[in-house]
Write an enzyme that holds these catalytic residues in place. Structure first.
Site, mmCIF file in Angstrom:
data_model
loop_
_atom_site.group_PDB
_atom_site.id
_atom_site.type_symbol
_atom_site.label_atom_id
_atom_site.label_comp_id
_atom_site.label_asym_id
_atom_site.label_seq_id
_atom_site.Cartn_x
_atom_site.Cartn_y
_atom_site.Cartn_z
ATOM 1 N N SER A 573 49.188 26.111 60.807
ATOM 2 C CA SER A 573 49.063 27.623 61.529
ATOM 3 C C SER A 573 47.674 27.875 62.220
ATOM 4 O O SER A 573 47.802 28.944 62.977
ATOM 5 C CB SER A 573 48.358 28.709 60.464
ATOM 6 O OG SER A 573 47.628 28.500 59.777
ATOM 7 N N LYS A 616 45.632 36.201 55.001
ATOM 8 C CA LYS A 616 45.313 36.612 56.872
ATOM 9 C C LYS A 616 44.727 38.258 57.056
ATOM 10 O O LYS A 616 43.893 38.293 57.065
ATOM 11 C CB LYS A 616 46.312 35.697 57.157
ATOM 12 C CG LYS A 616 45.788 34.247 57.276
ATOM 13 C CD LYS A 616 47.378 33.458 58.205
ATOM 14 C CE LYS A 616 47.359 31.586 56.997
ATOM 15 N NZ LYS A 616 48.109 31.513 58.552
#
Ligand code: ADP
Length: 673
Positions: A573, A616
């Site tokens: 990511s 996140k």
């Protein structure tokens, strides 16, 4: 010949062995185990009382007789009360609470349901008697005078229990059994048999019938057999669902939620931590032949809680030591799998113990480290962490009352202002959960307690304000890393997902004279290294678009580093953030620090979705990020993001790398730090 007769009168006072025999009989163990244990008592009786083996044997029998073989606590089947307990002890977490309430609701329905019975016999009097007895027990009873009629009924209706005679004209009991099992494998079949057909009844049992009853029928026997058949069916139903596994960062309430579930169901609560467990024997015990042998933790806890149906937390399932002796997945499967846990074998007990009534709940920080076979048995429910607003609410409603009380302070006299709480959360903690916050509140309460005693002010009111926080807790520990630093060339803000929740990471890239080398540091895993190489290739294949001089790569080495170098990092990511950092250092354009990115980059510049979006975004919000750039395909994940987070962040979905570049790289060199 039985080893011991219950009714036998003892002419002399009972010996130690007699007492042992009594305790075996009174312990409630299943008959086969009672026989095996009594045999063991006889073996011990033959040994000299002074021998070590005698003492070990007596301790063993004593352990066995103190296990809750058939002692279960009665479940509370009050949904409202359960909901009230869950709500009063935990803020939010509605998905998990609903899951627990669903579990209870199913139990309540099962408990209140009227069971359907079918009695098949060609003797009218037997049909009539059985119908009478079973109706009195509260069951709905249908009857059939022959096998053919029974087949017809089985065709259209589902029965919980079928009681059938074996010997009947045309269609016999065996065919009824086969049809019943074929139509619904959950139907329990009990066969009735005369003396002549006992061998046939045994073969019916091999074909899946539950039990057989010999004629003439005894009322008590009928009632107990039917009840036992229903209870077996119940247990099977209950355990069909997977074991719940609460997964999420530390301090999000996984363990304490287990305690509330136990309270809400009126069950005992036990907990073992699997972190660092190294040896199968810790779970399953040592054989008695070892000196100082003990049962494993599972059986020890069951004995301690004195019931065979506690809520049993298996904490930190993902932290079982890597060098586990034996196969942790196999040992745990035996505990968690309903096919196997009815006869869980502990090495010390050396007899199977039925764990099927236990409600196991596992917890883990992440599920990556859990072996596949085990993960298949788990229903993972994610607890991703709390927003600042949620933390403030939980602090006022739960943590402050808990800690003031635990530290001997008067709840009425000591209070906290909202700003003080926000300050503690922002400047003294950096976490997805609440552990650090609870620790800080506890530390503050202790300091107030000391202060009050020192200055003899125990009756005074005290309000903790944002100005007084530093006086109690010392200088602040954390700053807003994002908003309080300048934009820099070659430093991009990325979003990562670790076992402690979401995190902000600054990806650094620098260039130096050299010959086209790419240096990667910061304990990066293989996948992350490959993403860095892919990002580099993407840029090199687009030199014209970014106006990079032809000779740049031949004349420079590039170094990418992700700080907190000792912590291993991996995953795909960071691709977008790495590419932005690289491009920034190559072109000399600074990166906007308050724009955080997550997304996998392909060689052609497309952006692929990633996981852990909620964690996140929570981390981005905590750190003061304003813009979050994420893959367009992750927009579906936004439904689970709390409104205050969505409103506090400018969330920009992107499909192409060029969009990220346009958003993050500042076209103004003078602002570079
Ligand atoms: P974990 O097992 O996830 O590490 P804990 O269960 O130990 O977390 O929780 C840490 C502390 O935070 C406990 O005191 C717990 O009661 C409290 N807590 C966590 N989540 C909540 C919540 N949603 N509502 C109230 N208290 C909570």
């Amino acid at each position: 010949m039985p080893f011991f007769k219950k009714e036998e009168k003892q002419p002399t006072p009972p010996t130690e062995m007699d007492q042992l025999r009594h305790s075996v009989i009174d312990s409630g163990m299943p008959p086969e185990m009672e026989q095996a244990t009594l045999k063991e008592v006889e073996r011990i009786a033959k040994m000299g009382p002074g021998s070590a083996e005698h003492t070990i044997g007596i301790n063993y029998i004593d352990y066995l007789t103190h296990l809750p073989w058939n002692h279960a606590s009665e479940d509370s089947l009050d949904l409202q009360a359960a909901k009230q307990i869950l709500d009063s002890e935990h803020e939010g977490l509605s998905e998990i609470k609903n899951r627990v309430l669903e579990h209870l609701a199913v139990k309540i329905l099962q408990a209140g349901r009227r069971y359907n019975m079918l009695v098949v016999d060609d003797e009218k009097i037997t049909r009539k008697n059985l119908k009478h007895v079973l109706t009195k027990e509260g069951y709905a009873v249908a009857t059939a005078a022959d096998g053919l009629k029974a087949m017809g009924l089985l065709e259209n209706q589902v029965f919980d229990v079928v009681i059938t005679d074996l010997k009947m004209e045309k269609v016999d009991g065996m065919q009824v059994l086969e049809t019943a099992k074929q139509k619904n494998p959950d139907t329990e079949v009990i066969v009735i048999t005369g003396y002549a057909t006992v061998p046939a009844a045994v073969s019916a049992m091999q074909k899946g019938s539950y039990h057989f009853l010999a004629k003439p029928l005894k009322l008590d026997e009928i009632r107990t057999t039917v009840r036992n058949a229903l209870s077996r069916k119940h247990t099977r139903w209950e355990n069909r669902g997977p074991v719940l596994c609460f997964a999420g960062p530390p301090g999000t309430g996984k363990t304490s939620l287990g305690l509330s579930i136990a309270k809400s169901m009126h069950r005992q609560y036990v907990r073992i931590s699997l972190a660092g467990m190294k040896d199968e024997a810790q779970l399953r015990g040592h054989r008695r032949s070892y000196v100082g042998a003990l049962p494993g933790r599972i059986i020890q806890e069951i004995r301690r809680c004195e019931t065979n149906n506690p809520v049993f937390m298996l904490d930190e399932l993902d932290k079982i030591s890597q060098d586990f002796k034996g196969d942790p997945a196999a040992a745990l499967l035996e505990v968690l799998d309903p096919q196997q846990n009815t006869h869980f074998m502990d090495h010390y007990l050396d007899l199977p113990f039925d764990l099927s009534q236990v409600m196991f709940i596992a917890t883990a920080n992440t599920v990556d480290a859990i072996p596949g076979a085990l993960l298949d048995r788990l229903e993972v429910l994610w607890l991703s962490g709390y927003t600042e607003q949620e933390k403030v609410r939980i602090a006022f409603n739960h943590l402050i009352p808990k800690e003031t009380e635990a530290n001997g302070l008067d709840n009425q006299l000591v209070s906290f202002s909202r700003q003080a709480m926000v300050k503690i959360i922002r400047e003294y903690t950096r976490e997805a959960g609440l552990r650090g916050l609870q620790r800080q509140i506890a530390s503050l309460c202790r300091k107030i307690a000391l202060n009050q005693i020192d200055h003899q002010r125990t009756g005074d009111e005290l309000m903790v304000t944002d100005e007084s926080v530093a006086g109690f807790l010392g200088p602040r520990r954390y700053a807003f890393e994002v908003t309080q630093a300048k934009d820099r060339i070659g430093v991009a803000t990325g979003l990562a997902w670790t076992h402690t929740g979401g995190e902000i990471v600054f990806i650094e890239a620098t260039k130096m004279r050299g010959s086209n080398q790419l240096i990667l540091t910061g304990s990066l895993g293989t996948v992350m290294k490959e993403s860095a190489q892919a990002a580099m290739s993407y840029i090199r294949s687009h030199v014209d678009t970014f106006a990079i001089p032809e000779a740049f790569f031949e004349e420079h080495d590039i170094h990418i580093h992700i700080p907190a170098g000792a912590i291993p990092k991996d995953g795909t990511s960071a691709g977008v953030a790495i590419a932005v950092a690289l491009l920034s250092v190559i072109t000399g354009l600074p990166c906007r620090r308050e724009a955080a990115m997550t997304g996998e980059l392909t060689l052609t510049g497309r952006i692929l979705p990633v996981s852990g979006i909620k964690e996140k975004l929570l981390a981005a919000h905590r750190a003061g990020v304003q813009t979050v750039i994420l893959p367009a395909k992750n927009v579906v994940d936004l439904v689970e993001i709390p409104d205050d987070i969505q409103q506090g962040l400018n969330i920009v979905p992107i499909e192409e790398m060029s969009q990220a570049i346009g958003l993050v790289l500042k076209n103004n060199l003078s602002k570079a730090g």
